[in-house]
Scaffold this motif. Structure first.
Motif, short mmCIF file in Angstrom:
data_model
loop_
_atom_site.label_atom_id
_atom_site.label_comp_id
_atom_site.label_asym_id
_atom_site.label_seq_id
_atom_site.Cartn_x
_atom_site.Cartn_y
_atom_site.Cartn_z
N ASN A 58 0.69 -1.13 0.25
CA ASN A 58 -0.23 -0.17 -0.17
C ASN A 58 0.80 1.16 -0.23
O ASN A 58 0.76 2.30 -0.29
N ASN A 59 2.16 1.35 0.21
CA ASN A 59 2.83 2.81 0.88
C ASN A 59 3.31 2.64 -1.10
O ASN A 59 3.44 3.84 -1.81
N GLY A 60 3.28 1.47 -2.05
CA GLY A 60 3.27 2.01 -3.54
C GLY A 60 2.20 2.54 -4.16
O GLY A 60 2.10 3.30 -4.84
N VAL A 119 9.90 10.15 -5.94
CA VAL A 119 9.72 9.93 -5.23
C VAL A 119 9.48 8.43 -4.76
O VAL A 119 9.26 7.54 -5.06
N ASP A 120 9.45 8.38 -3.52
CA ASP A 120 9.95 7.11 -2.63
C ASP A 120 8.53 6.47 -1.82
O ASP A 120 8.23 6.68 -0.99
N ALA A 121 8.37 5.48 -2.74
CA ALA A 121 6.11 4.98 -2.51
C ALA A 121 7.00 3.32 -2.51
O ALA A 121 6.44 3.18 -2.61
N LEU A 122 8.21 2.79 -2.28
CA LEU A 122 9.09 1.81 -2.20
C LEU A 122 8.18 1.01 -0.88
O LEU A 122 7.60 -0.80 -1.07
N PHE A 123 9.02 1.19 0.06
CA PHE A 123 8.00 0.30 1.17
C PHE A 123 7.56 1.47 2.24
O PHE A 123 8.52 2.08 2.72
N GLY A 124 6.68 0.85 3.29
CA GLY A 124 5.77 1.99 4.58
C GLY A 124 6.69 0.90 5.97
O GLY A 124 7.48 0.66 5.66
N ALA A 151 9.51 10.89 0.91
CA ALA A 151 9.25 9.47 1.11
C ALA A 151 8.27 9.66 1.86
O ALA A 151 7.53 10.38 2.27
N VAL A 152 7.39 8.76 1.24
CA VAL A 152 6.16 8.15 1.76
C VAL A 152 5.95 7.35 2.80
O VAL A 152 6.32 6.65 3.24
N ASP A 153 5.44 8.17 3.38
CA ASP A 153 5.53 7.75 5.20
C ASP A 153 6.42 7.54 6.17
O ASP A 153 6.57 7.97 7.35
N ILE A 154 7.84 6.70 5.35
CA ILE A 154 8.88 6.88 6.45
C ILE A 154 9.81 6.32 4.84
O ILE A 154 9.65 5.67 3.86
N PRO A 155 11.02 6.68 5.06
CA PRO A 155 11.71 6.24 4.32
C PRO A 155 11.82 4.77 4.51
O PRO A 155 12.40 4.29 4.99
N SER A 156 11.93 4.06 2.72
CA SER A 156 11.81 2.84 2.79
C SER A 156 13.45 2.61 2.50
O SER A 156 14.63 3.24 3.11
N GLY A 157 13.35 1.54 4.07
CA GLY A 157 14.70 0.93 4.03
C GLY A 157 14.90 0.66 5.89
O GLY A 157 15.68 0.49 6.48
K LIG Z 1 8.48 5.18 1.79
#
Ligand SMILES: [K+]
Ligand SMILES: NC(=O)C1=CN([C@@H]2O[C@H](COP(=O)(O)OP(=O)(O)OC[C@H]3O[C@@H](n4cnc5c(N)ncnc54)[C@H](OP(=O)(O)O)[C@@H]3O)[C@@H](O)[C@H]2O)[C@@H](O)CC1
Ligand SMILES: Nc1ncnc2c1ncn2[C@@H]1O[C@H](COP(=O)(O)OP(=O)(O)O)[C@@H](O)[C@H]1O
Length: 492
Positions: A58-60, A119-124, A151-157
């Motif tokens: 859902n982050n994606g 826009v980083d929407a890989l992992f939340g 970063a969307v919600d949190i930086p991926s990683g």
């Molecule tokens: K993210």
């Protein structure tokens, strides 16, 4: 205090809002996307060409919403989905379908240097293991990117609960986080990867029974400190502080000054006889001097009757006299007791005495002192700071203040506060002594022990930021923190 959550807690709140409140997840997602889109505009990011990188969760899906909003807003935008279709959530499938209908541009490959913002929407909050393979290569390829990263919600990683980097992580300039700040954005190294942090309301609801005891200190805490116009020096509280040794006078001076600057009424310092002359420069403090001949038990009993709160540790050194004083306090005290510095080193092996102590005890170790006291290495603490601080506070039966760039304060009942202010200029000799004095001063003025510890840490950190703005982070001294704490209190 501001509510903070772990990744699991955030997921539980998502589920509660969707299932119990019957709020459709696509509505939450649309609001999430809008918040990121608005923040990108408001923060003035270069939006001439944007790339949105999406995972399969859902982050994606948030990312696809953002790409649609950008495209509709007239910004040239490409979306690249790294996740495999068989892993797509149903929301992701839906967002891709909507995105296609709106004519957004999906790309399979890209060259990062063509874009001005990514826009980083890989992992939340769903990141569950170390990042490998294509995801890792993509994140590593962003390291030399010259534009801005959101970063969307949190930086991926970044692990949402601990702030740890799971293999590699995106270094964002801006993070827009949904609902509540995640613990991983508040703790290092996660905090350093987040860049500017914006919390955005997307309509997540917290049930009254929600069991999170995790908070951040805020300015509100300072407001509990009220001066009474008809008060006298007795009613603003009496502090008895065991501090200083033959070799170290400064620690006692700094702690003592902080006690009085925070507004406490009276201060008596117990210190070795040799220090008497040194205290000529501190006429506001009363003295109780001791040496080998002194009846220590009498001295302690007398002052415990007099004082409202007691502190021990700053600069007391490691001697049989300082050890005896600590033991006497642990046995006899029924009022709040703060133990710092050498007091903590002397505490090793006296855990039973500590647990049996009748007064509420606050321990204020930096991580070296914490490791020496508990046998838990600094590296292990950093892997899971919240859980370890909470567990240790419970085991020792104390309020535990683990001092670091992001200090944690845990009560034995499992409530934890993270301090988000302060700066590296506070890593200067005597800074911890000032904190001890501030906590004692707040306790003396009637704040409850956990509240005094959290408020003291917050006041100390705000003073650090004020001192840094005046003197610079390199040049500021512990003494500047005392003056700055006074100025912060004056602003209230
Ligand atoms: K993210
Ligand atoms: N619920 C809602 O309505 C709302 C949710 N919102 C948004 O949803 C986000 C949470 O979404 P989410 O729970 O789907 O998790 P997400 O972070 O996308 O990742 C999960 C996927 O990644 C995979 N995966 C994990 N680790 C991996 C690794 N190392 N390497 C490779 N793959 C890995 C994992 O695979 P699995 O572990 O299942 O095998 C799964 O496929 C949240 O942060 C917020 O942005 C907002 O829109 C508000 C409304
Ligand atoms: N990088 C940093 N950012 C914010 N606060 C910091 C940082 N480094 C240290 N501090 C704060 O400065 C204080 C240092 O305390 P301590 O190590 O006990 O100093 P000392 O023993 O010299 O008195 C703690 O309150 C700690 O949280």
């Amino acid at each position: 205090m501001e509510q903070i959550v772990t990744g699991e807690q955030m997921k539980a709140l998502d589920v509660y809002t969707i299932e119990q409140m019957q709020m459709p997840s696509l509505v939450l997602m649309e609001r999430a996307g809008l918040q990121v889109f608005w923040s990108m505009q408001k923060e003035g990011l270069p939006l001439s060409k944007v790339l949105v990188l999406c995972g399969s969760g859902n982050n994606g899906a948030d990312g696809v919403v953002i790409a649609r909003l950008l495209t509709l807003g007239g910004y040239q935008t490409d979306v690249c989905i790294l996740g495999k279709p068989e892993h797509f959530t149903k929301e992701m499938e839906k967002q891709i379908e909507i995105g296609r209908n709106y004519g957004i541009s999906f790309v399979k490959t890209f060259c990062v240097h063509e874009y001005t913002t990514i826009v980083d929407a890989l992992f939340g909050v769903g990141l569950s293991r170390e990042i490998k393979g294509t995801y890792r290569e993509t994140i590593e390829s962003l390291e030399h990117f010259q534009g801005k990263i959101v970063a969307v919600d949190i930086p991926s990683g970044i692990h949402a609960g601990t702030g740890a980097v799971l293999g590699c992580a995106v270094r964002a300039d801006l993070t827009v986080t949904f609902g509540y700040k995640k613990a991983g954005l508040c703790l290092y190294p996660g905090a350093a990867y987040a860049g500017k942090l914006i919390s955005a309301d997307v309509g997540i609801l917290m049930p009254p029974s929600f069991g999170s005891g995790l908070f951040a200190c805020t300015r509100e805490e300072l407001k509990t400190l009220v001066r009474k116009p008809d008060g006298n020096k007795g009613s603003f509280g009496k502090v008895f502080l065991v501090a200083g040794s033959r070799e170290i006078f400064g620690a006692a001076y700094l702690s003592g000054q902080a006690v009085l600057r925070s507004g406490a009424g009276m201060l008596k310092i117990a210190t070795p006889k040799e220090n008497r002359e040194m205290f000529a420069c501190f006429p506001e403090a009363m003295l109780a001097v001791y040496d080998e001949e002194t009846a220590l038990e009498e001295l302690v009993r007398e002052n415990l009757d007099w004082a409202d709160v007691i502190g021990i540790g700053p600069g007391i050194g490691i001697s049989h006299l300082s050890e005896r004083l600590l033991e006497l306090l642990l046995k006899l005290v029924k009022k709040p007791l703060v133990i710092d510095a050498d007091g903590l080193r002397l505490l090793k092996g006296k855990e039973a005495l500590l647990r049996a102590c009748k007064g509420p005890v606050i321990l204020t170790p930096h991580l070296g002192e914490f490791a020496a006291l508990t046998g838990i290495s600094i590296a292990r603490w950093k892997e899971n700071p919240i859980e370890i601080t909470e567990k240790t506070a419970e085991e020792l039966g104390v309020i535990l203040v683990c001092k670091d760039a992001r200090t944690l304060i845990s009560s034995k009942e499992g409530k934890t506060c993270i301090n988000l202010c302060g700066n590296d200029g506070m890593a200067t000799a005597g800074s911890g002594d000032v904190l001890t004095g501030l906590i004692l001063g707040l306790l003396a003025q009637g704040l409850l022990p956990f509240q005094a510890a959290c408020t003291g840490v917050y006041l100390h950190a705000r003073a650090g930021d004020l001192a840094a703005s005046k003197k610079g982070r390199a040049a500021m001294l512990a003494g500047d923190l005392i003056d700055a704490a006074g100025e912060i209190l004056k602003e209230l």
